[in-house]
Design a protein around this motif. Sequence first.
Motif, PDB file in Angstrom:
ATOM      1  N   GLN A 175     -31.183 -14.645  39.533  1.00 29.01           N
ATOM      2  CA  GLN A 175     -30.783 -15.682  38.960  1.00 29.01           C
ATOM      3  C   GLN A 175     -29.424 -15.032  38.286  1.00 29.01           C
ATOM      4  N   VAL A 176     -29.775 -13.834  38.493  1.00 32.92           N
ATOM      5  CA  VAL A 176     -27.704 -14.142  37.080  1.00 32.92           C
ATOM      6  C   VAL A 176     -27.880 -11.765  37.860  1.00 32.92           C
ATOM      7  N   GLN A 177     -26.548 -11.581  37.757  1.00 34.58           N
ATOM      8  CA  GLN A 177     -26.638 -10.073  37.244  1.00 34.58           C
ATOM      9  C   GLN A 177     -26.121 -10.003  36.768  1.00 34.58           C
ATOM     10  N   LEU A 178     -26.876  -9.237  35.008  1.00 33.47           N
ATOM     11  CA  LEU A 178     -25.816  -9.307  33.852  1.00 33.47           C
ATOM     12  C   LEU A 178     -25.621  -7.673  32.832  1.00 33.47           C
ATOM     13  N   GLY A 179     -24.042  -7.557  33.032  1.00 33.20           N
ATOM     14  CA  GLY A 179     -24.467  -5.936  31.887  1.00 33.20           C
ATOM     15  C   GLY A 179     -22.861  -6.855  31.094  1.00 33.20           C
ATOM     16  N   ARG A 180     -23.580  -7.334  30.195  1.00 40.67           N
ATOM     17  CA  ARG A 180     -21.842  -8.121  28.649  1.00 40.67           C
ATOM     18  C   ARG A 180     -22.563  -7.580  27.787  1.00 40.67           C
ATOM     19  N   LEU A 181     -20.995  -7.872  27.162  1.00 43.88           N
ATOM     20  CA  LEU A 181     -21.372  -7.711  25.206  1.00 43.88           C
ATOM     21  C   LEU A 181     -21.601  -8.675  25.648  1.00 43.88           C
ATOM     22  N   VAL A 182     -22.743  -8.872  24.637  1.00 37.95           N
ATOM     23  CA  VAL A 182     -22.850 -10.803  23.645  1.00 37.95           C
ATOM     24  C   VAL A 182     -23.485 -10.022  22.418  1.00 37.95           C
ATOM     25  N   LEU A 183     -23.317 -11.316  21.702  1.00 41.72           N
ATOM     26  CA  LEU A 183     -23.884 -11.857  20.308  1.00 41.72           C
ATOM     27  C   LEU A 183     -24.934 -12.162  19.962  1.00 41.72           C
ATOM     28  N   ALA A 184     -25.859 -11.471  18.867  1.00 37.91           N
ATOM     29  CA  ALA A 184     -26.873 -12.292  18.601  1.00 37.91           C
ATOM     30  C   ALA A 184     -26.999 -13.110  16.970  1.00 37.91           C
ATOM     31  N   GLN A 185     -26.796 -14.598  18.016  1.00 37.35           N
ATOM     32  CA  GLN A 185     -25.989 -15.425  16.723  1.00 37.35           C
ATOM     33  C   GLN A 185     -26.744 -16.674  16.332  1.00 37.35           C
ATOM     34  N   ASP A 186     -28.290 -17.101  17.218  1.00 34.59           N
ATOM     35  CA  ASP A 186     -29.159 -17.360  16.994  1.00 34.59           C
ATOM     36  C   ASP A 186     -31.237 -17.743  17.062  1.00 34.59           C
ATOM     37  N   THR A 187     -32.092 -17.586  17.257  1.00 37.58           N
ATOM     38  CA  THR A 187     -33.048 -17.348  17.676  1.00 37.58           C
ATOM     39  C   THR A 187     -33.557 -18.921  17.833  1.00 37.58           C
ATOM     40  N   GLY A 188     -35.049 -19.050  17.706  1.00 32.14           N
ATOM     41  CA  GLY A 188     -35.519 -19.702  18.456  1.00 32.14           C
ATOM     42  C   GLY A 188     -36.960 -19.434  18.252  1.00 32.14           C
ATOM     43  N   SER A 189     -38.035 -21.254  17.552  1.00 28.42           N
ATOM     44  CA  SER A 189     -39.467 -20.964  17.786  1.00 28.42           C
ATOM     45  C   SER A 189     -40.070 -19.674  18.748  1.00 28.42           C
ATOM     46  N   ALA A 190     -39.339 -20.279  20.053  1.00 28.02           N
ATOM     47  CA  ALA A 190     -40.237 -18.816  20.822  1.00 28.02           C
ATOM     48  C   ALA A 190     -40.107 -17.793  21.412  1.00 28.02           C
ATOM     49  N   ILE A 191     -39.288 -17.795  20.697  1.00 24.63           N
ATOM     50  CA  ILE A 191     -38.496 -16.252  20.906  1.00 24.63           C
ATOM     51  C   ILE A 191     -37.829 -15.219  19.889  1.00 24.63           C
ATOM     52  N   LEU A 192     -39.726 -14.022  20.248  1.00 24.67           N
ATOM     53  CA  LEU A 192     -40.227 -13.315  19.276  1.00 24.67           C
ATOM     54  C   LEU A 192     -40.341 -11.701  20.208  1.00 24.67           C
ATOM     55  N   GLY A 193     -40.465 -11.045  19.934  1.00 22.91           N
ATOM     56  CA  GLY A 193     -40.510  -9.914  20.122  1.00 22.91           C
ATOM     57  C   GLY A 193     -39.004  -8.675  20.509  1.00 22.91           C
ATOM     58  N   ALA A 194     -38.779  -7.361  19.893  1.00 21.07           N
ATOM     59  CA  ALA A 194     -38.227  -6.835  19.926  1.00 21.07           C
ATOM     60  C   ALA A 194     -37.333  -6.929  21.184  1.00 21.07           C
ATOM     61  N   VAL A 195     -37.897  -6.661  22.437  1.00 24.23           N
ATOM     62  CA  VAL A 195     -36.593  -6.946  23.763  1.00 24.23           C
ATOM     63  C   VAL A 195     -36.738  -8.104  23.894  1.00 24.23           C
ATOM     64  N   ARG A 196     -35.965  -9.032  23.611  1.00 29.77           N
ATOM     65  CA  ARG A 196     -36.448 -11.098  23.948  1.00 29.77           C
ATOM     66  C   ARG A 196     -35.481 -11.481  23.524  1.00 29.77           C
ATOM     67  N   ALA A 197     -34.498 -12.029  23.769  1.00 31.54           N
ATOM     68  CA  ALA A 197     -33.636 -12.673  24.522  1.00 31.54           C
ATOM     69  C   ALA A 197     -33.341 -14.496  24.795  1.00 31.54           C
TER      70      ALA A 197
END
Length: 457
Positions: free
Chosen positions: A406-428
Amino acid sequence: LPAPARGNTGGPCAGALAWGVPVSCVAGGASALKTWMAYLSSSGGSPPGRPENMVHHTISTRISSAARASSKIRTMTWNLLRLGAMALIVGTLAACSSAPDVDTAPEPPLSTRAPVALPGDAGPLPPARMQPKSRWVPVRWAELPGFSDDALHEAWNAWVRSCERPAPAFQALCGEVRQLSIASSDEQRAWMVARLQPYRIETHDGQAEGLLTAYYEPLLDAARTSGNGYQVPLYRPPATLGQRKPWYSRQDIDTLPEAQAQLAGRAIAWLRDPVDAMVLHIQGSGRLRVQEPDGSVRMVRVAYAGSNDQPYQSVGRWLLDQGLTRDATWPGIKAWIAANPQRVNELLWSNPRYVFFKEEPLDALDAGFGPRGAQGVPLTPGRSIAVDRQSIPYGTPVWLASSGPQVQLGRLVLAQDTGSAILGAVRADYFTGWGQEAGEIAGRLKQGLRLWALWPR
């Protein structure tokens, strides 16, 4: 969702040198900063023209890891007052700009590109940092795929937004972040190397690979009153929501008179399609073109205001477990619904979780950003992610790398939200914007992920 964290900007080292970054205040990054300042002072002049700080309304189905930057950078000899004034203007007008052109030329996968050593990225590395759900392992900047190429100014809007409610560790840097909103990507990159230490995020047992999905803000037609095909309500929280935990399930709300009585008069607006309502519940917010009783139409936002405290169950997983489909993406789910309209309620009721909303105005400035995330600041399409806050604190700048169909990503992002299904160490969960194109990407994106936290030195 919303759980704002407040804080103040500033710090004892603000105000020295051209960017307000005195060498003596850069813990562990003095050599990189000296290299950077020497580079900037090598010739006279002002910064070259570059695209305005921009907000993407949607993300192309192939996202390049970088836009083309200026080939030469001339020096900046601006004083702090001028920088501060221009930064304020850029921040105010950011939402009025249009989305940048996307480079669609073929590129090698991020994982195959040779790392580029960066000036000043030397010296001993700090110890690892432990989070409740993850371990942060210090690395060199050269490990970050695409770091030398990313159009960082496109992410700076999200960073300035995070500084409205900064995490304590970033309060002292926010003055510099605001000043750098008018800098070039190369200057922003040099500042990051001087001021921040990258940490590879892993599970406690050393796994660095995780999962990337995406979410978006649906754009739907609605009516203020029911009738003429508009029959699916979007509710405000009932007065009795906190008196019973968990509250009634989705099936109960649709079928039990006592649940419906407690929601009487609580409808914000009405939709045509129960599946659209389900999508809105899962995404947590959306934009509505609402037809008012007088026939006028206006745009509003409905934002998350609470839930029935029932567990979230994936309708796609239900279809897979029932052996009813092999395609659990939203396009696949919609195709199954079209072929099985008599089973729609059965599908919807498999997810007992129900979301309640609040209505918010949508003026010109608000329309340039997404809804407020759990950090309490508006999301920036393509540059905001939802995370597990037990792995990554809100407001943390993060380097994200993901390669897939779907996408090729290598970029700066900001951790600004969460979700009930977004759980784990390496999860976004990656915020793609709003509308149909953003929804198509979000509905299909599910691929591998690596993350690096960028933490003050």
